[in-house]
Design a protein around this motif. Structure first.
Motif, mmCIF file in Angstrom:
data_model
loop_
_atom_site.group_PDB
_atom_site.id
_atom_site.type_symbol
_atom_site.label_atom_id
_atom_site.label_comp_id
_atom_site.label_asym_id
_atom_site.label_seq_id
_atom_site.Cartn_x
_atom_site.Cartn_y
_atom_site.Cartn_z
ATOM 1 N N ALA A 226 -7.164 115.058 72.997
ATOM 2 C CA ALA A 226 -6.434 113.813 73.164
ATOM 3 C C ALA A 226 -7.074 112.911 74.248
ATOM 4 N N GLU A 227 -7.681 113.661 75.100
ATOM 5 C CA GLU A 227 -8.199 112.664 76.212
ATOM 6 C C GLU A 227 -9.593 112.142 75.785
ATOM 7 N N ILE B 1 -13.840 107.296 84.271
ATOM 8 C CA ILE B 1 -13.351 108.304 83.209
ATOM 9 C C ILE B 1 -13.959 109.670 83.573
ATOM 10 N N LYS C 118 -11.182 104.703 73.668
ATOM 11 C CA LYS C 118 -10.303 103.540 73.762
ATOM 12 C C LYS C 118 -10.776 102.589 75.103
ATOM 13 N N LYS C 119 -10.365 103.502 75.990
ATOM 14 C CA LYS C 119 -10.659 102.780 77.508
ATOM 15 C C LYS C 119 -12.036 102.267 77.512
ATOM 16 N N ALA D 46 -9.864 110.726 72.792
ATOM 17 C CA ALA D 46 -9.355 109.699 72.030
ATOM 18 C C ALA D 46 -9.166 108.368 73.252
ATOM 19 N N ASP D 47 -8.390 108.974 74.277
ATOM 20 C CA ASP D 47 -8.158 107.919 75.376
ATOM 21 C C ASP D 47 -9.267 107.359 75.831
ATOM 22 N N ALA D 48 -10.265 108.167 76.296
ATOM 23 C CA ALA D 48 -11.529 107.851 76.909
ATOM 24 C C ALA D 48 -12.308 106.918 75.959
ATOM 25 N N PRO E 217 -13.681 114.246 79.116
ATOM 26 C CA PRO E 217 -12.604 114.542 78.458
ATOM 27 C C PRO E 217 -12.559 116.089 78.139
#
Length: 446
Positions: free
Chosen positions: A182-183, A175, A189-190, A185-187, A178
């Motif tokens: 948006a990044e 990762i 979850k990942k 939030a994606d990070a 961010p």
């Protein structure tokens, strides 16, 4: 101010060096932009009959800088008193205002509470002496104390926001820190999907200052004042967008929302339960005092952005030295506030003795401060990241009753986290509570 002296913790580890040779401030007061020689000042200021000033502050070990001021000003002698940290001091100020006596000449006030005292005309205008120093501070910092040519006090320390993160954890899961929300939030979850015992962050939603600091760069204007008229827009579109963003992460279970600044939270940062901390300029030093097993693993990055094309940030913490209107020695009190916040040696010492995050541009841009590489952060010049943030902080209009607004935010966000509706509902409840309170205080609400 450093989140109220790091929630009571005052023992810090020294992580950067003194700033080297200092420049001596010229021994004069600035009046209406002109330099007035010491010989032209009243006899009391020259030292024939020393003026006695009372200074209230809870800053630890502050007597050193006060002694420096006294030595440099034989005509002005200052007594330092700790009248309580935060709320107790403010209560004492209000009691003194009501009684018409017992007030200091200069008082330590956090940025967010200056407006509540301005509305009751507690401060003197020191603009004629202070405005020549305006260029020595970032614009967003100066607006905390100055409204046009009227200046209530001098900026002392600040809390520009950025992100501290665990490089080892993010690297392990591929990762990148961010750069946008948006990044982020994606990070989140990942990362949590890869390791259910790790969360990208703990959202400190029950801390009004933290929430305010993140809404600040979104352009949030919860309260605007025109005399006794207030426009209250706490539950506007910006707040609802903020609520929806964090609610999604909460509902997904990929972040935590536990209270900060307690042993469980400190352990979470140090053990790797939390991979980031969205914090202020005082955060890097604070972290060194609570994290012992993760030394060398932390790094700093800019606060994630809503619009990647335009850098925006907020502020969490910071304070000023304000001059009371009741002072009988206005020029001398102004000199005290100005000298303690602009003298090169004194301001340098705050960063190495009390670990304040500085306000002056000279320090924020210095190689010794901004460029100082810290072992705790793997040799990164962490201060440089927060100095960039300090330069970008925009103006923010505080509520004339910020303490009530903060308490409402903490209560209602806490209630939503505990199951009483959503974060969006919390903003609605805060709006209603603040409108009611404002009317009770005699304001006309638009």
């Amino acid at each position: 101010m450093w989140e109220r002296i790091f929630r009571g913790r005052t023992s810090m580890t020294k992580i950067f060096n003194p700033l080297g040779r200092t420049m001596q401030r010229r021994d004069f007061l600035k009046v209406a932009g002109a330099s007035v020689a010491v010989a032209a000042l009243p006899a009391a200021v020259r030292g024939a009959d020393p003026v006695k000033l009372l200074l209230w502050s809870w800053l630890p070990d502050f007597q050193t800088q006060v002694d420096m001021f006294n030595a440099a000003h034989p005509g002005i002698q200052v007594k330092l008193v700790n009248a309580g940290q935060g709320a107790p001091e403010y209560q004492a100020v209000r009691a003194g205002l009501k009684a018409g006596s017992g007030l200091p000449d200069v008082v330590h006030i956090e940025f967010q509470f200056l407006e509540s005292f301005r509305q009751i005309d507690a401060f003197a205008d020191i603009g004629q002496w202070a405005n020549p120093h305006k260029a020595e501070f970032p614009e967003g910092t100066w607006t905390q104390v100055g409204k046009g040519d009227v200046v209530s006090g001098m900026p002392w320390d600040s809390g520009p926001m950025a992100m501290l993160y665990r490089k080892d954890i993010l690297d392990k899961h591929g990762i990148t820190p961010p750069a946008t929300w948006a990044e982020f939030a994606d990070a989140a979850k990942k990362l949590h999907a890869a390791d259910p015992n790790v969360f990208l962050t703990d959202a400190l939603l029950t801390n009004g200052g933290w929430v305010n600091g993140l809404l600040w760069p979104m352009g949030w204007k919860p309260i605007s004042r025109d005399g006794d008229k207030l426009a209250i827009n706490i539950n506007d579109k910006i707040s609802k967008d903020f609520a929806a963003y964090w609610q999604d992460l909460i509902t997904a279970g990929v972040i935590e929302t536990k209270p900060g600044f307690n042993n469980e939270w400190y352990t979470g940062l140090d053990s790797g339960r939390y991979a980031t901390w969205l914090t202020a300029g005082w955060g890097p030093v604070f972290l060194t005092s609570v994290a012992k097993t993760s030394v060398g693993q932390w790094r700093a990055a800019d606060l994630p952005q809503w619009d990647a094309s335009k850098f925006a940030t907020g502020n969490w913490g910071g304070s000023a030295l304000a001059v009371m209107k009741a002072t009988q020695h206005l020029p001398e009190a102004a000199e005290l506030a100005i000298w303690l916040t602009t003298n090169a040696e004194a301001t340098k010492l705050y960063t190495t003795k009390q670990f304040l995050f500085p306000c002056t541009t000279a320090l924020l841009t210095s190689a010794e401060f901004a460029g100082q590489k810290m072992d705790f952060y793997g040799g990164q010049a962490v201060n440089k990241v927060f100095a960039k943030s300090a330069a970008a902080v925009s103006n923010f209009e505080w509520s004339p009753f910020q303490d009530f607004l903060y308490q409402s935010m903490e209560d209602e966000f806490g209630a939503s986290i505990s199951g009483k509706g959503t974060l969006s509902d919390a903003f609605d409840r805060i709006q209603d509570a603040v409108v009611t309170y404002a009317k009770e205080q005699g304001f006309t609400v638009d």
